[in-house]
Design an enzyme around this catalytic site. Structure first.
Site, PDB file in Angstrom:
ATOM      1  N   TYR A  21      39.078   0.260 -15.244  1.00 44.87           N
ATOM      2  CA  TYR A  21      39.999  -0.874 -15.105  1.00 44.87           C
ATOM      3  C   TYR A  21      39.392  -1.990 -14.278  1.00 44.87           C
ATOM      4  O   TYR A  21      39.815  -3.124 -14.336  1.00 44.87           O
ATOM      5  CB  TYR A  21      41.296  -0.393 -14.402  1.00 44.87           C
ATOM      6  CG  TYR A  21      42.154   0.477 -15.263  1.00 44.87           C
ATOM      7  CD1 TYR A  21      41.948   1.857 -15.310  1.00 44.87           C
ATOM      8  CD2 TYR A  21      43.154  -0.064 -16.054  1.00 44.87           C
ATOM      9  CE1 TYR A  21      42.735   2.662 -16.110  1.00 44.87           C
ATOM     10  CE2 TYR A  21      43.949   0.740 -16.853  1.00 44.87           C
ATOM     11  CZ  TYR A  21      43.732   2.105 -16.869  1.00 44.87           C
ATOM     12  OH  TYR A  21      44.507   2.908 -17.661  1.00 44.87           O
TER      13      TYR A  21
ATOM     14  N   THR B  71      37.259   0.496  -3.684  1.00 42.16           N
ATOM     15  CA  THR B  71      38.013   0.458  -2.429  1.00 42.16           C
ATOM     16  C   THR B  71      37.578   1.594  -1.521  1.00 42.16           C
ATOM     17  O   THR B  71      37.587   2.754  -1.941  1.00 42.16           O
ATOM     18  CB  THR B  71      39.518   0.617  -2.749  1.00 42.16           C
ATOM     19  OG1 THR B  71      39.883  -0.406  -3.663  1.00 42.16           O
ATOM     20  CG2 THR B  71      40.351   0.508  -1.487  1.00 42.16           C
TER      21      THR B  71
ATOM     22  N   ARG C 158      40.363  -6.385  -6.871  1.00 44.19           N
ATOM     23  CA  ARG C 158      41.785  -6.737  -6.800  1.00 44.19           C
ATOM     24  C   ARG C 158      42.399  -6.783  -8.188  1.00 44.19           C
ATOM     25  O   ARG C 158      43.291  -7.585  -8.456  1.00 44.19           O
ATOM     26  CB  ARG C 158      41.950  -8.114  -6.136  1.00 44.19           C
ATOM     27  CG  ARG C 158      41.824  -8.073  -4.634  1.00 44.19           C
ATOM     28  CD  ARG C 158      42.054  -9.441  -4.023  1.00 44.19           C
ATOM     29  NE  ARG C 158      42.215  -9.363  -2.575  1.00 44.19           N
ATOM     30  CZ  ARG C 158      42.164 -10.411  -1.778  1.00 44.19           C
ATOM     31  NH1 ARG C 158      41.938 -11.615  -2.286  1.00 44.19           N
ATOM     32  NH2 ARG C 158      42.336 -10.291  -0.477  1.00 44.19           N
TER      33      ARG C 158
ATOM     34  N   LYS D   7      41.029  -4.852   2.077  1.00 40.17           N
ATOM     35  CA  LYS D   7      41.627  -4.176   0.915  1.00 40.17           C
ATOM     36  C   LYS D   7      42.579  -3.072   1.333  1.00 40.17           C
ATOM     37  O   LYS D   7      43.705  -2.971   0.828  1.00 40.17           O
ATOM     38  CB  LYS D   7      40.529  -3.584   0.021  1.00 40.17           C
ATOM     39  CG  LYS D   7      41.048  -2.837  -1.205  1.00 40.17           C
ATOM     40  CD  LYS D   7      41.850  -3.745  -2.129  1.00 40.17           C
ATOM     41  CE  LYS D   7      42.516  -2.944  -3.231  1.00 40.17           C
ATOM     42  NZ  LYS D   7      41.595  -2.427  -4.237  1.00 40.17           N
TER      43      LYS D   7
ATOM     44  N   ASN E 153      46.801  -3.178   0.649  1.00 39.73           N
ATOM     45  CA  ASN E 153      47.522  -2.165  -0.126  1.00 39.73           C
ATOM     46  C   ASN E 153      48.408  -1.282   0.745  1.00 39.73           C
ATOM     47  O   ASN E 153      49.451  -0.816   0.293  1.00 39.73           O
ATOM     48  CB  ASN E 153      46.538  -1.351  -0.957  1.00 39.73           C
ATOM     49  CG  ASN E 153      46.153  -2.118  -2.221  1.00 39.73           C
ATOM     50  OD1 ASN E 153      46.643  -3.241  -2.435  1.00 39.73           O
ATOM     51  ND2 ASN E 153      45.299  -1.546  -3.028  1.00 39.73           N
TER      52      ASN E 153
ATOM     53  N   CYS F 194      45.776   2.878  -6.556  1.00 40.34           N
ATOM     54  CA  CYS F 194      45.592   2.012  -5.381  1.00 40.34           C
ATOM     55  C   CYS F 194      46.575   2.341  -4.256  1.00 40.34           C
ATOM     56  O   CYS F 194      46.216   2.875  -3.232  1.00 40.34           O
ATOM     57  CB  CYS F 194      45.779   0.539  -5.774  1.00 40.34           C
ATOM     58  SG  CYS F 194      44.690  -0.023  -7.047  1.00 40.34           S
TER      59      CYS F 194
HETATM   60  N1  SAJ Z   1      56.327   0.178  -6.869  1.00 39.44           N
HETATM   61  C1  SAJ Z   1      57.581   0.387  -6.294  1.00 39.44           C
HETATM   62  N2  SAJ Z   1      58.225  -0.678  -5.738  1.00 39.44           N
HETATM   63  C2  SAJ Z   1      57.670  -1.940  -5.703  1.00 39.44           C
HETATM   64  C3  SAJ Z   1      56.382  -2.118  -6.274  1.00 39.44           C
HETATM   65  C4  SAJ Z   1      55.730  -1.057  -6.857  1.00 39.44           C
HETATM   66  O1  SAJ Z   1      58.108   1.502  -6.306  1.00 39.44           O
HETATM   67  O2  SAJ Z   1      58.308  -2.863  -5.200  1.00 39.44           O
HETATM   68  C5  SAJ Z   1      55.621   1.323  -7.447  1.00 39.44           C
HETATM   69  C6  SAJ Z   1      55.239   1.115  -8.906  1.00 39.44           C
HETATM   70  O3  SAJ Z   1      56.258   1.587  -9.751  1.00 39.44           O
HETATM   71  C7  SAJ Z   1      53.978   1.971  -9.031  1.00 39.44           C
HETATM   72  C8  SAJ Z   1      53.343   1.867  -7.653  1.00 39.44           C
HETATM   73  O4  SAJ Z   1      54.391   1.453  -6.758  1.00 39.44           O
HETATM   74  O5  SAJ Z   1      54.289   3.322  -9.304  1.00 39.44           O
HETATM   75  C9  SAJ Z   1      52.202   0.873  -7.597  1.00 39.44           C
HETATM   76  O6  SAJ Z   1      52.697  -0.283  -8.191  1.00 39.44           O
HETATM   77  P1  SAJ Z   1      51.897  -1.695  -8.046  1.00 39.44           P
HETATM   78  O7  SAJ Z   1      52.775  -2.743  -8.657  1.00 39.44           O
HETATM   79  O8  SAJ Z   1      51.446  -1.870  -6.673  1.00 39.44           O
HETATM   80  O9  SAJ Z   1      50.711  -1.512  -9.067  1.00 39.44           O
HETATM   81  P2  SAJ Z   1      49.189  -1.177  -8.833  1.00 39.44           P
HETATM   82  O10 SAJ Z   1      48.990   0.183  -8.335  1.00 39.44           O
HETATM   83  O11 SAJ Z   1      48.517  -1.547 -10.097  1.00 39.44           O
HETATM   84  O12 SAJ Z   1      48.796  -2.147  -7.674  1.00 39.44           O
HETATM   85  C10 SAJ Z   1      48.009  -3.258  -7.929  1.00 39.44           C
HETATM   86  C11 SAJ Z   1      47.257  -3.402  -6.660  1.00 39.44           C
HETATM   87  N3  SAJ Z   1      46.094  -4.188  -6.905  1.00 39.44           N
HETATM   88  C12 SAJ Z   1      44.939  -3.811  -6.327  1.00 39.44           C
HETATM   89  O13 SAJ Z   1      44.843  -2.859  -5.580  1.00 39.44           O
HETATM   90  C13 SAJ Z   1      43.763  -4.625  -6.644  1.00 39.44           C
HETATM   91  C14 SAJ Z   1      48.108  -4.034  -5.576  1.00 39.44           C
HETATM   92  O14 SAJ Z   1      47.258  -4.525  -4.541  1.00 39.44           O
HETATM   93  C15 SAJ Z   1      48.906  -5.181  -6.090  1.00 39.44           C
HETATM   94  O15 SAJ Z   1      49.747  -5.657  -5.024  1.00 39.44           O
HETATM   95  C16 SAJ Z   1      49.766  -4.703  -7.213  1.00 39.44           C
HETATM   96  O16 SAJ Z   1      48.867  -4.330  -8.264  1.00 39.44           O
HETATM   97  C17 SAJ Z   1      50.710  -5.802  -7.689  1.00 39.44           C
HETATM   98  O17 SAJ Z   1      51.024  -6.698  -6.880  1.00 39.44           O
HETATM   99  O18 SAJ Z   1      51.157  -5.685  -8.813  1.00 39.44           O
END
Ligand code: SAJ
Length: 428
Positions: free
Chosen positions: A14, A122, A156, A209, A213, A264
């Site tokens: 990814y 990371t 990111r 990073k 997160n 992440c």
């Molecule tokens: N989730 C919640 N509540 C929220 C946001 C997310 O329960 O308010 C859950 C999601 O359902 C998921 C998990 O957390 O299961 C992670 O969700 P995520 O939206 O953070 O998605 P990721 O894991 O793809 O996170 C990425 C990360 N990007 C990188 O690490 C480069 C994160 O830093 C970003 O903040 C995030 O995307 C984003 O903003 O969408």
């Protein structure tokens, strides 16, 4: 700097594949290296190894100078080598740096003077300097910061995000010394439309990073704790968070759910926690947030249990459909998905479990949403895929579903209640 400059990207997942395709689009002569021969075959046939519209489009472009191989010999001909391999955690949550170490050792065999090595994976502060640098120096006999340059540019990538992509997301970079810092900044400035922010050291770049997160993990934990409290107080936590979000400053909405998945958010805080622990500091707050988020699958099954009890049924023997296995909506990535914990808990309680995820056929036990719902006593929606959000309450009622647990608060509560279905959200 771009036209024809040879670069190597190690790890075509990814993170690495979007970067490789972006660099090729910007005129670099790119070689992508991956240990997965199947993936190499797919890519050489211009087929995306995972669902991603922008990857599909880039692979179709004709004049890109990009090739995909599984051996590291091309490293010797490149100016820049970028490491984009996974950095998971073991079951005890300690960092698993094996993929990074293997990549560094393989690169070192072909490393030559003047090259720039960038780690995008990371990691906790100090890994680039204390683990990657020695591996590169030992095998090559070269000295980092003098014979070759070493930098960190934390990835990111946000899978499924249609607004923020590998090209427009701002990046931070750090290096061992000034020349390396200039080189890594110049590289990212040559391919990004986003900004490139120079950090004062490798450790600062690594820390950015894990901090960004961890920030997200603790804010999700805050929403999850509120959800459990407001369930008892009879307050709709989603409405309250949306109300708080009308404050134009000093509030950033995060939402409760059935758990925190992905490679992440549930992983990166442990890198900081374990590293600080080794240096004598206990991150109590980060650990508490991890505990709260890891509890959400249990809370979700608790909600299901109460819903079934409301219709005089027990979990044992009930047919329960789990909708969604990927960790977030409209993608096929299941890493650290809370759905697996939910399914495990349901089976332990004697439920007859059906699984359906349109993006993840290999984990589905039925082939369609209708099949999943037909005759199910209860449904847990664990991932808010568009197909699930679009399914009306009437469909559930017509198929005799009695209880719906909305694990992502993505369904319309009133619609389900009006259809005579017991609706349980996460905090609403
Ligand atoms: N989730 C919640 N509540 C929220 C946001 C997310 O329960 O308010 C859950 C999601 O359902 C998921 C998990 O957390 O299961 C992670 O969700 P995520 O939206 O953070 O998605 P990721 O894991 O793809 O996170 C990425 C990360 N990007 C990188 O690490 C480069 C994160 O830093 C970003 O903040 C995030 O995307 C984003 O903003 O969408």
């Amino acid at each position: 700097m771009n036209t024809g400059t040879k670069i190597v990207i190690v790890g075509l997942g990814y993170v690495g594949l979007p970067l490789a395709l972006l660099a090729a689009r910007k005129g670099y002569d790119v070689t992508g290296i991956d240990k997965d021969d199947e993936k190499i075959k797919l890519l050489n046939n211009k087929t995306a190894p995972f669902r991603d519209e922008s990857i599909k489009k880039s692979l179709a472009l004709k004049d890109l100078k990009i090739s995909y191989v599984s051996d590291f010999s091309t490293v010797k001909d490149s100016e820049i080598v970028v490491i984009c391999v996974p950095t998971p955690v073991f079951s005890d949550h300690t960092p698993n740096l094996e993929p990074v170490k293997v990549a560094a050792r393989n690169i070192a065999k072909h490393l030559r003077k003047g090259q720039l090595v960038i780690l995008e994976s990371t990691v906790n502060p100090d890994v680039t300097e204390s683990i990657v640098l020695p591996l590169l120096e030992e095998e090559s006999g070269l000295i980092g910061g003098k014979d070759f340059y070493l930098a960190h540019a934390p990835e990111r990538i946000n899978p499924g995000d249609t607004k923020w992509n590998v090209e427009n997301i701002n990046r931070v970079v750090g290096s061992l010394e000034e020349v390396g810092l200039e080189k890594v900044s110049a590289f990212y400035e040559s391919i990004l439309t986003g900004s490139v922010h120079k950090m004062a050291s490798l450790k600062e770049a690594e820390a950015v990073k894990v901090v960004e997160n961890s920030f997200r993990d603790i804010n999700i934990a805050f929403a999850n704790e509120l959800a459990r409290s407001f369930t008892r107080l009879g307050i709709d936590v989603v409405n309250v968070i949306n109300g708080a979000a009308t404050k134009p400053f000093a509030f950033m909405a995060h939402y409760p759910g059935c758990g925190v998945g992905g490679h992440c958010i549930p992983v990166d805080p442990y890198y900081l926690i374990e590293h600080a622990k080794k240096n004598g500091f206990e991150h109590d707050f980060l650990m508490l947030a991890r505990r709260i988020n890891n509890q959400m699958p249990y809370f979700t099954v608790e909600q299901l249990t109460q819903g079934l009890n409301d219709v005089q049924k027990s979990v044992r023997g009930s047919v329960v459909a789990v909708l969604g296995v990927s960790y977030k909506a409209n993608i096929d990535d299941c890493r650290e998905s809370p759905s697996f914990e939910i399914i495990k808990l349901l089976k332990e309680k004697g439920a007859v479990v059906r699984i359906f995820d349109p993006y993840v056929a290999q984990e589905s036990t039925v082939g369609s949403l209708t099949e999943a719902l037909t005759g199910a006593d209860a449904v847990i929606m664990a991932t808010a895929h568009e197909e699930f959000k679009a399914c009306k309450a009437k469909v559930y009622a017509d198929l005799s579903v009695r209880v719906v647990v909305d694990g992502r608060n993505a369904l319309i509560k009133d619609e389900f209640m009006k259809a005579g279905i017991i609706y349980k959200g996460i905090g609403r």
